[in-house]
Design a protein around this motif. Structure first.
Motif, short mmCIF file in Angstrom:
data_model
loop_
_atom_site.label_atom_id
_atom_site.label_comp_id
_atom_site.label_asym_id
_atom_site.label_seq_id
_atom_site.Cartn_x
_atom_site.Cartn_y
_atom_site.Cartn_z
N ALA A 310 0.29 -1.21 0.03
CA ALA A 310 -0.13 -0.12 -0.02
C ALA A 310 0.86 1.47 -0.28
CB ALA A 310 -1.17 0.26 1.19
N TYR A 311 1.80 1.39 0.39
CA TYR A 311 3.23 2.23 0.79
C TYR A 311 4.14 1.98 -0.83
CZ TYR A 311 2.16 3.77 5.66
OH TYR A 311 1.27 4.40 6.25
N GLY A 312 3.19 1.62 -2.06
CA GLY A 312 4.16 1.13 -2.67
C GLY A 312 5.93 0.64 -2.61
N LEU A 313 5.95 -0.08 -1.39
CA LEU A 313 7.07 -1.32 -1.13
C LEU A 313 6.94 -2.76 -1.21
CD1 LEU A 313 7.90 0.52 2.79
CD2 LEU A 313 8.94 0.98 -0.24
N SER A 314 7.45 -3.12 -1.84
CA SER A 314 8.27 -4.09 -2.49
C SER A 314 9.55 -4.68 -1.40
CB SER A 314 7.07 -5.32 -3.34
OG SER A 314 8.71 -4.79 -4.41
N GLY A 333 11.94 6.72 -2.54
CA GLY A 333 12.28 8.61 -2.51
C GLY A 333 10.98 9.31 -1.93
N THR A 334 9.66 8.40 -1.96
CA THR A 334 8.36 8.60 -1.98
C THR A 334 7.70 8.99 -0.73
OG1 THR A 334 7.39 7.40 -2.95
CG2 THR A 334 7.84 9.49 -4.10
N VAL A 335 8.29 8.16 0.44
CA VAL A 335 7.32 7.64 1.41
C VAL A 335 7.99 8.53 3.00
CG1 VAL A 335 7.70 5.33 2.95
CG2 VAL A 335 7.64 5.11 0.91
N ASP A 336 6.79 8.56 3.63
CA ASP A 336 6.65 9.46 4.75
C ASP A 336 7.10 8.11 5.72
OD1 ASP A 336 6.16 11.18 7.14
OD2 ASP A 336 4.59 11.24 6.55
#
Ligand code: ASP
Length: 415
Positions: A310-314, A333-336
Motif C-alpha cells: 500500500a506504500y508502494g514497497l515490495s 524516495g516518496t515514502v513518509d
C-alpha cells in the motif's frame, strides 16, 4: 556456431560498426549477430533508446515530437551514409515516423532502436535480417514462451548468417513487447539456446566482468571465470554488465557466455559457465546498490506484504530473527517513513546500501565471511546487518550509504 551480441556502445556509430564487422568476419563460426540500438558515443551523448521513449511520450501527448525524432533520424542517416546503406533504412524511417504520428505504444517505439540498427547492419554486412517479432514470443509479464525456441530454430539455417535486433518480441496481444532495459542480452541468450550455439559471445566496452565496479574502486580486476549462479547473484546485486535474466536460456542449454570488449577484441574477457574450480579463488566479486531502507517488524504483527504494498514497497529480501524480521526494501524516495512507522507499528532505518560478496567458496566454510567482517571492522565500516548462509554463493550485508564505496573498496581488496 557462435551467437554474438553487440551492445549499444559497440554499434553507436559507423566506426564502431566497422569494428564489429572485423570481429564477426574474422571467424566464420560467428553466424548470428544480435545488435542493440546505437548507444552513447561519449559521456554527454544520448542513447537512441532514451530518445525513442522521449519521442513517444511527446507524440502520445499530442505534442511536437519532431525535434526529438529528427535527432533520432539524423543519427541513423549519418551511420547509414558513412556505411553506404542509406537505401536500406530510409523507407523504414518513414514508417516509424508515421507510427509516432499515429501515437504508437512505448514498447513499439523503443523496439525500433534495435530494429532499425539491425536492418542497417544486416545490409552493411550482407547478412539476412530476422525480425524478432516473428520468432520471439513473450507472455504477459515479459516471460519467454517456450515456443520461441522452436520458432527461432525453424527460422535459422546453419549455413547462413543473420543479423537480429535484440530487446523485443511479440506479446500475447500480438503487439510488440520489449524486455526490461538492457534486454538485448536476453535475445542473444535465446538465440544461443535455440540454435545450440557452441558459445554465446556478448561484446561490450569492458574486457569482462570486474570483481568490483572500476568506477568505485581501483581494487577491481577482470574475472576470468564465473559460474552462472555466481553471475546471476552479481547481476542481481548491482553488477550491470550483463542482464540477470539473460543467464537462464544459456544455462538451460549449458552454453558458455563469453563477455568481450569490442575495443580490445584480443582480451580474453570473462567466461560464464556451469562450474569452476574455486579452491584458489573462493570469492569472485562484490557488487551493491544504495537507496535501501530496513523495516524491522515484530513477527506477531503478521504478514506485512500487503500493508507495505500500500506504500508502494515490495521486499527485496528479508532477514529473520527469532521474534523480529528485518525487511529490506528499495526506497522510492516518496515514502513518509515517520507515518509508516506509526501506522504499521514498525521501526525503519533509511539511507542504507546493500552489498553482496559472491563466490562459491563462501558456502564451504566461514573463513571468507570472517575475513570480510574483520576487514570491514578494521576499515571503520559500520555493518548494520550481515547475512551469511542464506545463499550458497553469497553473503549480503548492509552499511550506511555514506560508507558504501569504502565497503566495496575494502572487500574488493580481499578478492
Ligand atoms: N537498447 C535497449 C536499452 O538501452 C536494450 C539494450 O541495449 O539491451 O536498454
Amino acid at each position: 556456431m557462435i551467437v554474438c551480441k553487440f551492445g549499444g556502445s559497440s554499434v553507436a556509430d559507423a566506426a564502431q560498426i566497422k569494428k564489429t564487422e572485423n570481429i564477426v568476419k574474422s571467424n566464420s563460426d560467428r553466424c548470428i549477430v544480435v545488435v542493440s540500438a546505437p548507444g552513447k558515443r561519449n559521456k554527454q551523448d544520448e542513447k537512441i533508446t532514451d530518445l525513442l521513449y522521449a519521442c513517444q511520450k511527446l507524440a502520445a501527448a499530442g505534442a511536437d515530437f519532431y525535434p526529438v525524432w529528427n535527432k533520432i533520424k539524423g543519427r541513423y542517416l549519418e551511420i547509414a551514409s558513412v556505411l553506404g546503406v542509406t537505401s536500406a533504412i530510409s523507407s523504414e524511417l518513414d514508417i516509424v515516423e508515421k507510427k509516432f504520428a499515429e501515437r504508437c505504444t512505448a514498447d513499439y517505439a523503443a523496439s525500433r532502436g534495435e530494429y532499425l540498427n539491425a536492418r542497417l547492419i544486416a545490409s552493411y554486412f550482407g547478412f539476412e535480417f530476422i525480425d524478432c517479432a516473428d520468432v520471439v514470443r513473450l507472455g504477459e509479464r515479459g516471460e519467454i514462451l517456450p515456443e520461441t525456441y522452436a520458432l527461432v530454430a525453424a527460422r535459422t539455417d546453419s549455413s547462413k548468417k543473420y543479423v537480429v535486433p535484440g530487446f523485443y518480441g511479440k506479446g500475447p496481444d500480438g503487439n510488440i513487447k520489449t524486455f526490461s532495459r538492457g534486454g538485448s542480452d536476453i535475445t542473444g541468450s535465446i538465440f544461443a539456446k535455440a540454435v545450440k550455439a557452441d558459445v554465446y559471445e556478448n561484446w561490450t566496452d569492458v574486457s569482462g566482468i570486474y570483481t568490483a565496479d572500476p568506477r568505485i574502486t581501483q581494487n577491481g580486476k577482470p574475472i576470468a571465470e564465473i559460474t552462472y549462479t555466481e553471475m546471476r547473484e552479481m547481476a542481481y546485486l548491482g553488477a550491470n554488465v550483463f542482464h540477470e535474466e539473460a543467464i537462464a536460456p544459456a544455462k538451460d542449454a549449458g552454453i558458455s557466455i563469453n563477455i568481450k570488449n569490442t575495443n580490445r577484441p584480443d582480451d580474453a574477457g570473462t567466461f560464464i559457465r556451469a562450474g569452476r574450480d574455486s579452491s584458489d579463488i573462493p570469492l569472485v566479486g562484490v557488487a551493491g546498490k544504495c537507496g535501501f531502507a530496513r523495516i524491522t517488524v515484530c513477527k506477531s504483527c503478521g504478514c506485512m506484504k500487503d500493508r507495505l504494498a500500500a506504500y508502494g514497497l515490495s521486499p527485496a529480501f528479508r532477514l529473520d530473527g527469532i521474534d523480529t524480521v528485518n525487511i529490506f526494501v528499495s526506497d522510492p524516495g516518496t515514502v513518509d517513513w515517520k507515518k509508516l512507522e506509526s501506522d504499521l507499528n514498525v521501526s525503519c532505518m533509511t539511507g542504507l546500501a546493500v552489498v553482496g560478496v559472491v563466490g562459491q567458496g563462501l558456502g564451504c566454510c566461514c573463513t571468507s565471511a570472517v575475513k570480510i567482517l574483520a576487514a570491514l571492522q578494521a576499515g571503520g565500516v559500520s555493518v548494520r546487518s550481515f547475512n551469511y548462509g542464506g545463499s550458497a554463493v553469497s553473503a549480503v550485508f548492509s552499511v550506511p550509504e555514506t560508507e558504501y564505496e569504502k565497503a566495496v573498496d575494502i572487500v574488493a581488496s580481499l578478492i
